[in-house]
Design an enzyme around this catalytic site. Structure first.
Site, mmCIF file in Angstrom:
data_model
loop_
_atom_site.group_PDB
_atom_site.id
_atom_site.type_symbol
_atom_site.label_atom_id
_atom_site.label_comp_id
_atom_site.label_asym_id
_atom_site.label_seq_id
_atom_site.Cartn_x
_atom_site.Cartn_y
_atom_site.Cartn_z
ATOM 1 C CG HIS A 50 -0.356 0.127 2.545
ATOM 2 N ND1 HIS A 50 -0.018 -0.968 3.316
ATOM 3 C CD2 HIS A 50 -0.007 1.203 3.281
ATOM 4 C CE1 HIS A 50 0.486 -0.564 4.464
ATOM 5 N NE2 HIS A 50 0.528 0.753 4.481
ATOM 6 C CD GLU A 69 -1.566 3.365 6.614
ATOM 7 O OE1 GLU A 69 -0.538 3.028 5.985
ATOM 8 O OE2 GLU A 69 -1.690 3.230 7.851
HETATM 9 CO CO CO Z 1 1.065 1.850 6.238
#
Ligand code: CO
Length: 134
Positions: free
Chosen positions: A79, A130
């Site tokens: 991510h 995120e």
């Molecule tokens: Co992270």
């Protein structure tokens, strides 16, 4: 709405080897491993001049990283994390636009002790995102 790139997270099959590679071969500043039981991961943060790299390794039985490593045995980018000023305002704006926020939409405390949320990768060009409130 989004600000700086806070970190890029890479899932790794061997945390010690990956940390050593960043420290010894790439010459980066590597922090000690840190267990994050709420997130099912052990993380190693690597500090670069303009951002961080987060090495991720599974912790416990229900780690979200286990399945990722099964699909990507050599490891891979898991991510990317963008900073936001107000995570609840960001969540509301995203859900209104039709984006899916994972885990019921309530922020959790992330690896830096700040609230975080994850956005569904299918809504963002195949990239798990995120958001971290800074
Ligand atoms: Co992270």
């Amino acid at each position: 709405m989004i600000g700086r790139l806070n970190h890029v997270a890479i899932a790794v099959p061997d945390l010690e080897a990956a940390a050593a590679q960043y420290r010894d071969t790439l010459g980066a500043r590597v922090n000690p491993p840190q267990d994050e039981p709420d997130h099912g991961v052990t993380v190693v943060f690597i500090e670069l001049p303009n951002t961080k790299i987060e090495l991720l390794h599974p912790l416990g039985d229900n780690s979200p990283i286990t399945a990722f490593l099964a699909k990507n045995p050599a490891g891979g980018i898991h991510h990317i994390c963008y900073e936001v000023d107000d995570i609840l305002a960001a969540r509301d704006r995203l859900t209104e636009s039709g984006a899916r926020v994972l885990g019921g939409g309530e922020p959790k405390i992330g690896a830096h002790g700040k609230p975080v949320l994850f956005l569904h990768p299918k809504d963002f060009n195949g990239t798990l995102i995120e958001l971290e409130q800074v």
